[in-house]
Enzyme design. Structure first.
Site, PDB file in Angstrom:
ATOM      1  N   LYS A 113       0.831  -1.206   0.000  1.00 23.29           N
ATOM      2  CA  LYS A 113       0.000   0.000   0.000  1.00 23.29           C
ATOM      3  C   LYS A 113       0.861   1.250   0.000  1.00 23.29           C
ATOM      4  O   LYS A 113       0.516   2.243  -0.632  1.00 23.29           O
ATOM      5  CB  LYS A 113      -0.955   0.012   1.206  1.00 23.29           C
ATOM      6  N   LYS A 195      -4.355  -9.672  -7.629  1.00 20.27           N
ATOM      7  CA  LYS A 195      -5.581  -9.982  -6.884  1.00 20.27           C
ATOM      8  C   LYS A 195      -6.695  -9.005  -7.256  1.00 20.27           C
ATOM      9  O   LYS A 195      -6.433  -7.812  -7.408  1.00 20.27           O
ATOM     10  CB  LYS A 195      -5.207  -9.830  -5.402  1.00 20.27           C
ATOM     11  N   LYS A 198     -10.503  -3.622  -4.684  1.00 20.74           N
ATOM     12  CA  LYS A 198     -11.446  -2.504  -4.771  1.00 20.74           C
ATOM     13  C   LYS A 198     -10.783  -1.275  -5.368  1.00 20.74           C
ATOM     14  O   LYS A 198     -11.445  -0.435  -5.956  1.00 20.74           O
ATOM     15  CB  LYS A 198     -11.936  -2.124  -3.367  1.00 20.74           C
TER      16      LYS A 198
END
Ligand code: TYM
Length: 328
Positions: A113, A195, A198
């Site tokens: 992230k 993956k 969102k």
């Protein structure tokens, strides 16, 4: 014999997608009779990345409505919002003081992230796994049904619980990860190396639970595959393997029968079959969501009643942890 307790959570960020559904929510719904269930919309985790306050509030309710539409039954499960129970951040602080920097530094989601969004590297994002450990440990959960990407966070939760119990006295149950055999890692349709997520920007990356049948069909038709012509479960052929995995978990057919079904057929037929089963799975969810989303008061009431029901469990654990470390 009393039922084992499961706890799990989901963030109200972006839109809930097929990966969330197959990796987590479907399993929560399917095993509601087997366990004592506590599910949580983890809005405090959501603010580790920038959120518009009004939108976050709306998304929290929307996600709760989606979970109910997916089949969470409040007669069998509790469903509450994380920020409504103060013991979560309070216990996270005690856990923070018992997690070594070295262990926290190993968390790959923090690294991913922060690389993806270098302007948003805050202390909350770094501490995210401690809050997640607090979520689970507060409720003395036996198991935590999640997708594969949460495995490392669960390992940390177990480690801190074991260390705390050893250093201060027994306080926490050691939770077991519950990761499904199929569906634990649904990949992006446009990029089967990554993956389904969102936050991914690609228009054909994810199937959202509220996508219309037309959109679902279009996204599957465009799904990335390869230039070979057999339809078999081969982990090396990532795009194909992903489509077959989705089909397998939703049809509950065996791998052999799926391979037999597609002998002599091409990707067009497979994509159509997968799209159809996804459309039919999501249709009642979308319809129920549309019905429920008009009933904000009902959703708010459910969230409040659940929070009131589970708060004493969290408070009892937090009180014991406080006493054990000498915070009186
Ligand atoms: P979140 O909101 O990212 O995802 C919710 C659940 O969906 C699973 N998942 C997937 N499963 C399969 N394939 C995918 N592509 C995929 N993407 C997401 C996740 O594994 C998760 O189970 N940290 C958690 C939320 C959390 C939590 C907790 C979970 C906070 N506290 C305590 C369990 C227990 C998260 O970000 O989930």
């Amino acid at each position: 014999m009393s039922k084992k307790r499961v706890f799990s959570g989901i963030q109200p960020t972006g839109q809930i997608h097929l990966g969330n559904y197959l990796g987590a929510v479907k399993n929560w719904v399917d095993s509601q009779d087997v366990y004592e269930n506590i599910f949580c919309v983890v809005n405090s985790h959501a603010i580790t990345t920038p959120q518009d306050p009004k939108e976050l509030r709306e998304k929290t309710f929307e996600l709760a409505g989606m979970l109910l539409a997916c089949g969470i039954d409040v007669g069998k499960s509790s469903l509450f919002v994380q920020s409504e129970i103060d013991a979560h951040p309070s216990l996270a602080w005690i856990l923070d003081c018992n997690i070594a920097m070295g262990e926290m530094n190993r968390m790959t989601q923090f690294k991913d992230k922060s690389l993806k969004n270098p302007k948003n590297v805050n202390v909350g994002l770094f501490n995210y796994p401690a809050l997640m450990a607090a979520d689970i440990l507060l409720y003395q959960a036996d198991g935590v049904p999640v997708g594969e990407d949460q495995k490392q966070h669960l390992e940390l939760a177990r480690n801190v619980a074991i260390k705390f119990n050893r250093d201060f006295g027994t306080c926490f149950k050691i939770p077991e990860p519950m990761i499904p055999e199929v569906g634990a890692r649904v990949m992006g349709l446009d990029d089967p190396q990554s993956k389904m997520s969102k936050s991914h920007k690609g228009a054909n990356h994810a199937i959202f639970l509220l996508d219309s049948p037309d959109v679902i069909l279009k996204k599957f038709k465009k799904a990335t595959t390869d230039s070979l012509d057999t339809i078999v479960f081969d982990t090396e052929r990532k795009g194909l393997y992903n489509l077959l995995g989705i089909y397998e978990v939703l049809t509950q057919k065996s791998r052999e029968s799926i391979e037999a079904e597609f002998v002599g057929k091409g990707y067009g037929a497979l994509k159509l079959a997968v799209a159809e089963v996804v459309i039919e799975t999501l249709r009642p969810i979308r319809e129920e969501y549309m019905r429920l989303s008009a009933q904000k008061g009902y959703i708010a009431q459910i969230l409040k009643e659940s929070a009131d029901k589970v708060r004493p469990i969290a408070q009892a654990t937090y009180q014991r942890a406080k006493e054990l470390v000498g915070l009186i």
